[in-house]
Design a protein around this motif. Sequence first.
Motif, PDB file in Angstrom:
ATOM      1  N   LEU A  68     -27.605  44.275  14.920  1.00 57.32           N
ATOM      2  CA  LEU A  68     -28.864  44.831  14.271  1.00 57.32           C
ATOM      3  C   LEU A  68     -29.823  43.931  13.615  1.00 57.32           C
ATOM      4  O   LEU A  68     -30.786  43.567  13.860  1.00 57.32           O
ATOM      5  N   LEU A  69     -28.941  43.075  12.799  1.00 51.02           N
ATOM      6  CA  LEU A  69     -29.538  41.987  12.155  1.00 51.02           C
ATOM      7  C   LEU A  69     -30.114  40.815  13.051  1.00 51.02           C
ATOM      8  O   LEU A  69     -31.286  40.297  12.772  1.00 51.02           O
ATOM      9  N   LEU A  70     -29.332  40.638  14.072  1.00 47.13           N
ATOM     10  CA  LEU A  70     -29.713  39.517  14.902  1.00 47.13           C
ATOM     11  C   LEU A  70     -31.154  40.015  15.780  1.00 47.13           C
ATOM     12  O   LEU A  70     -32.055  39.056  15.967  1.00 47.13           O
ATOM     13  N   ASP A  71     -30.932  40.990  16.300  1.00 48.74           N
ATOM     14  CA  ASP A  71     -32.182  41.653  16.931  1.00 48.74           C
ATOM     15  C   ASP A  71     -33.476  41.625  16.035  1.00 48.74           C
ATOM     16  O   ASP A  71     -34.434  41.438  16.597  1.00 48.74           O
ATOM     17  N   TYR A  72     -33.284  41.903  14.763  1.00 48.32           N
ATOM     18  CA  TYR A  72     -34.268  41.849  13.608  1.00 48.32           C
ATOM     19  C   TYR A  72     -35.011  40.706  13.777  1.00 48.32           C
ATOM     20  O   TYR A  72     -36.103  40.496  13.784  1.00 48.32           O
ATOM     21  N   ILE A  73     -34.218  39.601  13.418  1.00 48.63           N
ATOM     22  CA  ILE A  73     -34.692  38.351  13.229  1.00 48.63           C
ATOM     23  C   ILE A  73     -35.110  37.707  14.978  1.00 48.63           C
ATOM     24  O   ILE A  73     -35.967  37.005  14.909  1.00 48.63           O
ATOM     25  N   LYS A  74     -34.592  38.220  15.733  1.00 46.41           N
ATOM     26  CA  LYS A  74     -35.148  37.692  17.239  1.00 46.41           C
ATOM     27  C   LYS A  74     -36.698  38.194  17.271  1.00 46.41           C
ATOM     28  O   LYS A  74     -37.481  37.315  18.043  1.00 46.41           O
ATOM     29  N   ASP A  75     -36.893  39.457  16.743  1.00 46.91           N
ATOM     30  CA  ASP A  75     -38.234  39.748  16.877  1.00 46.91           C
ATOM     31  C   ASP A  75     -39.209  38.929  15.994  1.00 46.91           C
ATOM     32  O   ASP A  75     -40.377  39.041  16.276  1.00 46.91           O
ATOM     33  N   LYS A  76     -38.678  38.106  15.009  1.00 47.86           N
ATOM     34  CA  LYS A  76     -39.505  37.455  14.103  1.00 47.86           C
ATOM     35  C   LYS A  76     -39.606  36.047  14.504  1.00 47.86           C
ATOM     36  O   LYS A  76     -40.508  35.355  13.987  1.00 47.86           O
ATOM     37  N   LYS A  77     -38.665  35.747  15.173  1.00 45.48           N
ATOM     38  CA  LYS A  77     -38.938  34.172  15.585  1.00 45.48           C
ATOM     39  C   LYS A  77     -39.125  33.889  17.089  1.00 45.48           C
ATOM     40  O   LYS A  77     -38.640  34.800  17.821  1.00 45.48           O
ATOM     41  N   VAL A  78     -39.701  32.699  17.405  1.00 44.46           N
ATOM     42  CA  VAL A  78     -39.658  32.262  18.621  1.00 44.46           C
ATOM     43  C   VAL A  78     -38.455  32.005  19.508  1.00 44.46           C
ATOM     44  O   VAL A  78     -38.272  32.275  20.601  1.00 44.46           O
ATOM     45  N   SER A  79     -37.823  31.065  18.751  1.00 44.37           N
ATOM     46  CA  SER A  79     -36.293  30.775  19.503  1.00 44.37           C
ATOM     47  C   SER A  79     -35.444  30.559  17.914  1.00 44.37           C
ATOM     48  O   SER A  79     -35.793  30.637  17.012  1.00 44.37           O
ATOM     49  N   LEU A  80     -34.274  30.890  18.241  1.00 41.88           N
ATOM     50  CA  LEU A  80     -33.152  30.714  17.221  1.00 41.88           C
ATOM     51  C   LEU A  80     -32.170  29.665  17.895  1.00 41.88           C
ATOM     52  O   LEU A  80     -31.780  29.386  18.961  1.00 41.88           O
TER      53      LEU A  80
END
Length: 123
Positions: free
Chosen positions: A86-98
Motif C-alpha cells: 500500500l505504501l509503495l503503491d501510494y508513492i508510485k502514484d506520486k513519483k515519475v520513477s523510483l
Amino acid sequence: MIRKLLNGDIDRVADTWLKTNLKAHYFISNQYWKSNYELVKEMMSQSEVYVFEVDKMIQGFVGLNDEYIEGIFVSDEMQSCGIGKLLLDYIKDKKVSLRLNVYQKNARAISFYQREGFIIQCE
C-alpha cells in the motif's frame, strides 16, 4: 490511511525503523543501527515521509529523497499484511520513477521489490 509524517509521529516511526532494521539486517552490528537512531530521527523531520495509520496507530512508513526510496518499514506484528505494498503503491502514484538500494542478504526485501516490478541493475 496514508498521510504525511507529523512531528508527533517521529518517536513511533523511529522505533519502527530501529526494530525493523535490527531484525531484517541481522548481518550488520546492532550497534550500527542504535548509534544512528538519533540522526535518523532528526533526518525524518526534514524528509518526505508517509505513514500508514489505523485507529491512530502508525503501523508502517516510507521515506523518500526525491525519487529514491530510503526505505519501507512495517511494524513487526503487521508485516506480510499488505502495508508495504500500500505504501509503495501510494508513492508510485506520486513519483515519475523510483529507485532504491537493498542489501543482498535481505532476501525478503529483494523478493518484495522484484514482485512489485523493480529490476536489479547492479550488485
